[in-house]
Design a protein around this motif. Structure first.
Motif, short mmCIF file in Angstrom:
data_model
loop_
_atom_site.label_atom_id
_atom_site.label_comp_id
_atom_site.label_asym_id
_atom_site.label_seq_id
_atom_site.Cartn_x
_atom_site.Cartn_y
_atom_site.Cartn_z
N TYR A 101 0.83 -1.21 0.00
CA TYR A 101 0.00 0.00 0.00
C TYR A 101 0.86 1.26 0.00
O TYR A 101 0.57 2.23 -0.71
N LEU A 102 1.94 1.25 0.79
CA LEU A 102 2.77 2.45 0.90
C LEU A 102 3.47 2.79 -0.41
O LEU A 102 3.89 3.92 -0.61
N LYS A 103 3.59 1.81 -1.30
CA LYS A 103 4.17 2.12 -2.61
C LYS A 103 3.24 3.04 -3.40
O LYS A 103 3.69 3.80 -4.26
N THR A 104 1.94 2.96 -3.11
CA THR A 104 1.00 3.82 -3.83
C THR A 104 0.69 5.09 -3.07
O THR A 104 0.24 6.07 -3.63
N ASN A 105 0.88 5.05 -1.76
CA ASN A 105 0.57 6.22 -0.93
C ASN A 105 1.58 6.28 0.22
O ASN A 105 1.31 5.79 1.31
N PRO A 106 2.74 6.88 -0.04
CA PRO A 106 3.83 6.82 0.95
C PRO A 106 3.57 7.66 2.20
O PRO A 106 4.24 7.49 3.20
N ASN A 107 2.61 8.59 2.14
CA ASN A 107 2.40 9.49 3.27
C ASN A 107 0.94 9.50 3.69
O ASN A 107 0.24 10.51 3.59
N PRO A 108 0.44 8.34 4.16
CA PRO A 108 -1.00 8.26 4.42
C PRO A 108 -1.38 8.82 5.79
O PRO A 108 -0.54 8.93 6.69
N THR A 109 -2.65 9.18 5.94
CA THR A 109 -3.19 9.47 7.27
C THR A 109 -3.49 8.12 7.93
O THR A 109 -3.51 7.08 7.27
N ARG A 110 -3.78 8.16 9.23
CA ARG A 110 -4.15 6.91 9.92
C ARG A 110 -5.38 6.30 9.25
O ARG A 110 -5.45 5.09 9.06
N ARG A 111 -6.35 7.13 8.90
CA ARG A 111 -7.56 6.63 8.25
C ARG A 111 -7.23 5.96 6.93
O ARG A 111 -7.72 4.87 6.61
N GLU A 112 -6.40 6.62 6.12
CA GLU A 112 -6.05 6.05 4.81
C GLU A 112 -5.32 4.72 4.96
O GLU A 112 -5.61 3.75 4.26
N LEU A 113 -4.37 4.69 5.89
CA LEU A 113 -3.62 3.43 6.06
C LEU A 113 -4.53 2.33 6.60
O LEU A 113 -4.42 1.17 6.20
N ALA A 114 -5.45 2.71 7.51
CA ALA A 114 -6.41 1.72 8.03
C ALA A 114 -7.20 1.12 6.87
O ALA A 114 -7.39 -0.10 6.79
N ASN A 115 -7.65 1.96 5.94
CA ASN A 115 -8.36 1.44 4.76
C ASN A 115 -7.45 0.54 3.94
O ASN A 115 -7.87 -0.52 3.48
N GLY A 116 -6.20 0.96 3.80
CA GLY A 116 -5.25 0.21 2.98
C GLY A 116 -4.99 -1.19 3.50
O GLY A 116 -4.75 -2.12 2.73
N ILE A 117 -5.01 -1.37 4.82
CA ILE A 117 -4.68 -2.68 5.40
C ILE A 117 -5.92 -3.42 5.89
O ILE A 117 -5.82 -4.43 6.58
#
Lengths: 212, 843
Positions: free
Chosen positions: A166-182
């Motif tokens: 996920y971080l390859k597509t969005n290296p600087n996510p918010t907690r919400r964005e990363l929660a969605n990503g994982i």
């Protein structure tokens, strides 16, 4: 049994292709995909029907690995039981928990739902391939160490591989964005808050290591 | 849950813990984390042995039947099939010899791993070992079994009806009759209990029938309590059955060497799993080696592992070959344990301030078909402690059904009891016009709070309780008054609600042993008999020992996860007892090491032992002067022998510890000790939980906006691990509020909710992105380090606070059972009354 499925090697392994792949192999659809058959363990005995294995080459963690696979064999089975990469876990056998997530060409996939023969010519990355050869941990692994992320850790490799992808597509996510990503991964210790903190730290470590 | 519009907030800074300590209360990296993060950590199913066979199970398709005949010839004739194991091959169940010499006879109703009379759908009947899994599965497919179907029941109320079917051939409830000539209740036995038609007339009115129960206790004057109450509520509530759903299933691998069985499987405990295996196999504990360095979750379902592990062991013996038994997710649903659901009813009297004047509690516990679970009696004790009713009666019945076996699940009975009463307290507060925090504050336990039944005229009491402080801290940090000022507030189709819940559970036991070795290189090996189930207590408790000895953690090694590694007698890791029990043992052991260091110094350097102190990896004269390093002291200990290097063990430690001391003898300074510290009261930990929800009344969907757990859990040992428990266990409780449950087809006794998606545990999207926790860090006065356990106490608060927030948003007449799903909300809002069946199990 046709040659078609193995030769096609689709770029994205869809659920439909997965099912098709299993059906064309002509073995019990419901369970055979996650059952383990190792020809080397047969001690020269006759097999009970047309369960053929074929020698293929897979690129796993940067290495070319030659391995015998059945047509209906999942990537998770191949990784765990034939290549000895047991860091990839099976938690549900069928695309519910995410513990078996690996990267295929940098994209997270549930390896329990990908047929091994369909990833020929593609790059497979597992938890064992993340750290550098000198033992330096991947920044996301280091984030987990930094924050004491996870509890029993059975889900950990799935979460880490998903986050790395996920971080390859969005290296600087918010907690919400990363929660969605994982969110395709399930943690039964329900340690989500600390996991998210650890993987956010991993994202920060990744950004810092790229700057350095 | 979608439609999330959450304001991103930064994680609040963690409070500083561990004032005055170097290790206690500080974060550190546990020594198992590197292996976990690199995929090197080996769980049971990651092991491989040369020539290993694979086994598959044949599961009963019927909820209750008798196996008349097994046709196995065709399957066994298949190439690659090596052996079959049936119930006839199982050893006779062994009696238990307790440490004080009492023999507990094996129960004839006990679970044995395989059976000729399956009592639930999915119960293993036989197993096949073959050269690979596919062959084993094909052999299972070729098996033909003649079954004689037997009567079955999936809802406890159905078997309690007059003429209702019995789940076991000889009865339907667990009772504990007092044996002739003995004082207390004896071993539980299965008997038949049927209620009358008159009892069941209540059911038609939507109220729980309350027939005769085998168990009952009371204290205080219930009648006058109700008479003097300003408000009396009489409500029913149903809590869900929930599978533990550990992510690692109970796979097991076993092989035999020189008459010893080696078993790899994930369990919560290490030292205490060994005698359980020996009992199940009916062999000497000396012939069991158990390896479990990593366990993929337990939550009460793997306290000493599952009896199913003996299938792999017995097939390995039969074939003289290692056998792997990989348990699939679906198999785990059947054999993997679950929390018993309750059908409960409570009549509660409140003063006008909200003080509980009288509480009449009645519970039916759905036990499943096997060994008696303690949830029903536990629920009464926990409720009496947590809300301190002035008078209380508890009645309960533990009913057998033909549904998968239950076991303790995080806060067994505590969750169910608290979840039954919390919505009633929330409703009372609204009716009385009392604030939700205030009504809980006025009923809070404090200090040596009494609880439970009268024993010889007296109640038991807690070691301590600072729950009021935790409630106040939580209310402040959650900005409770600010939130209630704007709640419930409707914006469009969205309604917000806030809820608070109290919660508590057992937080520790006493009397176990610790063991450490100071090696001649100056390093300390802590022998840990605790299981590595993810709580980190396997490592954490030894920080207390290192703290006493003044040794930096970098010089410490923890030895764990293998019963050949000389482990001490240790508590089971269940019931949140480990942190309390084993910090005590670690403290006692470190004090023993300290005493031995002082004695060695005095012997070598003159003077008296008390003239020496231990710090900075040295033992030296107080106020300066002669001394030596711990490394030197370890060498002297070996020279001195006897008690110093383990050639003699303390008289009062357990025989398991003595054997381990003997095995370590001569390796350095060996310290071993039993926790003999006094304790006045029973140890509990307490949590106040707060939640805000937002409900969309057009769709019935809701999400959790914010959550906070505020704990009174004694001294904080490892803040990050504690935070993981506070929020992780809260979320397990939240699952009971927002969606997890069992569903059965009662006509055929078939389970419908077999997979994760059919009884979905919360995902990361079901909880707020920034959950909060805090802990008072007040030491418990009745234990040396002050630490209590924390795994279970937050669980009920997670569920209760969400339920109360929902009723704050939607009113009291929407639900009478958990979980509360979108359809519950939508249909009930439309009708203006609860629309789900109020009392039926497994819907």
């Amino acid at each position: 049994m046709t040659e078609k499925t193995s030769n096609d090697a689709p770029k994205a392994v869809s659920r439909r292709n997965f099912i098709k792949g299993v059906i064309t192999s002509g073995v019990a659809v419901s369970s055979a995909g996650y059952l383990f058959r190792a020809s080397t363990l047969l001690h020269g005995q006759q097999l009970t029907g047309g369960v053929g294995e074929r020698l293929i080459t897979l690129n796993v963690n940067g290495q070319q690995r030659r391995v015998d696979v059945m047509k209906q064999e999942t990537l998770a089975s191949t990784l765990r039981y034939k290549l000895g990469l047991t860091g990839t876990k099976l938690g549900c056998d069928r695309a519910e928990c995410g513990s078996c997530t690996v990267l295929i060409d940098d994209i997270p996939h549930y390896s329990c739902s990908v047929l091994a023969h369909t990833v020929r010519g593609r790059k497979v990355m597992t938890i064992e391939g993340l750290a550098s050869a000198d033992g330096t941990l991947h920044p996301v692994q280091q984030g987990v160490i930094d924050e004491q992320g996870f509890q029993c850790a059975f889900c950990m490799s799935g979460f880490i591989m998903t986050a790395v992808g996920y971080l390859k597509t969005n290296p600087n996510p918010t907690r919400r964005e990363l929660a969605n990503g994982i969110s395709g991964c399930l943690c039964r210790c329900q340690d989500y808050d600390k996991i998210l903190t650890a993987l956010m730290r991993g994202a920060e470590n990744s950004r810092r290591s790229k700057l350095g | 849950m979608d439609n999330k519009k959450v304001v991103e907030t930064a994680k609040t800074a963690e409070r500083p813990y561990g004032a005055g300590y170097k290790l206690i209360g500080k974060n550190y990296t546990t020594p198992d984390l590197y292996a976990k993060v690199t995929g090197q950590a080996k769980y049971a199913e990651d092991f491989r042995a040369d020539g290993m066979l694979f086994c598959k199970l044949l599961l009963s398709p019927m909820p209750h039947a008798r196996v008349k005949r097994i046709h196995a010839d065709e399957a066994l004739a298949m190439p690659g099939v090596k052996a079959i194991l049936t119930a006839n091959d199982l050893p006779a169940p062994a009696d238990t010899l307790t440490d004080n010499g009492t023999v507990i006879k094996a129960s004839k109703w006990g679970e044995r791993g395989l059976t000729n009379e399956p009592v639930y759908q999915g119960e293993p009947i036989l197993a096949v070992a073959a050269v690979d899994e596919l062959t084993a599965a094909e052999a299972i497919e070729k098996m033909e079994i003649d079954f004689e179907p037997l009567p079955f029941v999936t809802d406890p109320l159905d078997t309690l009806r007059p003429g209702g079917p019995n789940p076991r051939t000889d009865g339907n409830v667990w009772t504990r009759p007092t044996a002739p000539g003995s004082q207390g209740p004896g071993a539980p036995v299965v008997t038949e209990l049927k209620w009358t038609k008159a009892d069941f007339s209540e059911l038609a009115k939507g109220r729980l029938p309350m027939g005769k129960t085998p168990d009952e206790w009371s204290y205080g004057d219930l009648d006058s309590g109700f008479k003097n109450a300003a408000l009396v509520l009489d409500e029913t509530f149903v809590t869900p059955d929930t599978s533990h759903q550990t992510l690692e299933t109970r796979s097991a691998m076993a092989y035999w060497q020189n008459g010893k069985v080696y078993i790899h499987t994930g369990t919560q405990s290490t030292a205490q799993t060994l005698p359980a295996i020996a009992r199940w196999l009916n062999i000497s504990p000396d012939n069991v080696v158990f390896i479990s360095e990593y366990t993929g979750g337990g939550f009460g379902s793997k306290i000493t592992g599952g009896v199913s592990m003996i299938i792999a062991a017995l097939l390995a013996k039969k074939t003289n070959t290692p056998v792997m038994m990989r348990i699939s997710r679906e198999e785990e649903t059947f054999i993997g344990r679950a929390r018993p659901g309750f059908q409960g009813r409570m009549k509660v009297g409140f003063s006008k301030e909200g003080r509980i004047t009288a509480l009449d509690m009645f519970v039916i516990c759905d036990n499943g078909p096997y060994d008696a679970v303690g949830d029903a009696p536990s629920s009464g004790r926990i409720v009496s402690l947590l809300y301190q009713p002035q008078a209380m009666r508890w009645r309960g019945v533990t009913v057998l059904t033909n549904t998968p076996p239950r076991s303790a699940q995080s806060s067994p009975g505590g969750l169910q009891g608290i979840v039954i009463i919390e919505p009633i307290i929330a409703k009372a507060a609204r009716k009385l016009g009392v604030d939700q925090v205030a009504i809980r504050r006025i009923n809070c336990p404090e200090g040596k709070a009494p609880f439970g039944p009268l024993l010889q005229g007296k109640q038991q009491y807690a070691t301590s309780a600072f729950l009021k402080e935790a409630l106040d801290r939580g209310a402040e940090q959650f900005r409770w008054s600010e939130r209630i000022a704007r709640s419930p507030k409707r914006m469009g189709s969205k309604v917000r609600g806030v809820g608070v819940s109290l919660s508590c559970y057992v937080g520790g036991t006493i009397g176990f042993d610790g063991l450490l070795v100071i090696k001649p290189d100056g390093r300390i090996a802590f022998q840990s008999g605790i299981g590595n189930l993810g709580t980190e207590s396997v490592m954490d408790v030894h920080r207390a020992g290192a703290e006493v000895l003044g040794v930096p953690w970098e010089k410490c090694d923890v030895v764990w996860g293998n019963t050949t590694k000389s482990l001490p007698f240790t508590c089971v890791s269940g019931g949140s007892q480990t942190t309390h029990a084993m910090t005590r043992a670690a403290y006692a052991t470190a004090m023993d090491a300290k005493k031995k260091l002082q004695e060695i110094a005095a012997k070598k350097l003159g003077g008296k032992p008390e003239q020496y102190e231990v710090a900075n990896e040295r033992v030296f004269r107080k106020g300066g002067g002669a001394g030596m390093t711990l490394a030197q002291a370890a060498k002297y200990a070996i020279q001195l022998g006897g008690v110093y290097d383990g050639h003699e063990a303390p008289a009062d430690v357990h025989k398991l510890t003595k054997a381990s001391v003997a095995a370590l003898a001569g390796q350095g300074l060996v310290a071993a000790a039993k926790d003999t510290y006094p304790r006045d009261g029973s140890t509990f930990s307490y949590v106040a939980s707060f939640a805000e929800v937002e409900v969309d009344i057009e769709t019935g969907k809701y999400y959790i906006v914010d959550f906070l757990a505020s704990g009174d859990v004694g001294t904080v040992i490892h803040p990050r691990a504690l935070g993981g428990q506070m929020l992780g266990r809260s979320t397990l409780g939240i699952g009971h509020a927002i969606g997890q449950k069992w569903v059965f087809d009662p006509h055929y006794g078939q389970m419908v909710s077999k997979r994760f998606y059919q009884s979905k545990p919360p995902t990361i999207l079901d909880v707020p992105v920034d959950m909060q926790w805090t802990a008072l860090d007040i030491p418990d006065p009745e234990t040396p380090v002050g630490a209590r356990g924390v795994g279970e106490p937050p669980v009920a608060g997670g569920c209760g606070s969400i339920l109360n927030a929902l009723s704050d948003a939607l009113g009291d007449e929407i639900f009478q059972r958990a979980p509360v799903n979108a359809d519950t909300i939508l249909t009930s809002l439309e009708a203006g009354r609860p629309m789900q069946h109020p009392l039926m199990a497994h819907i």
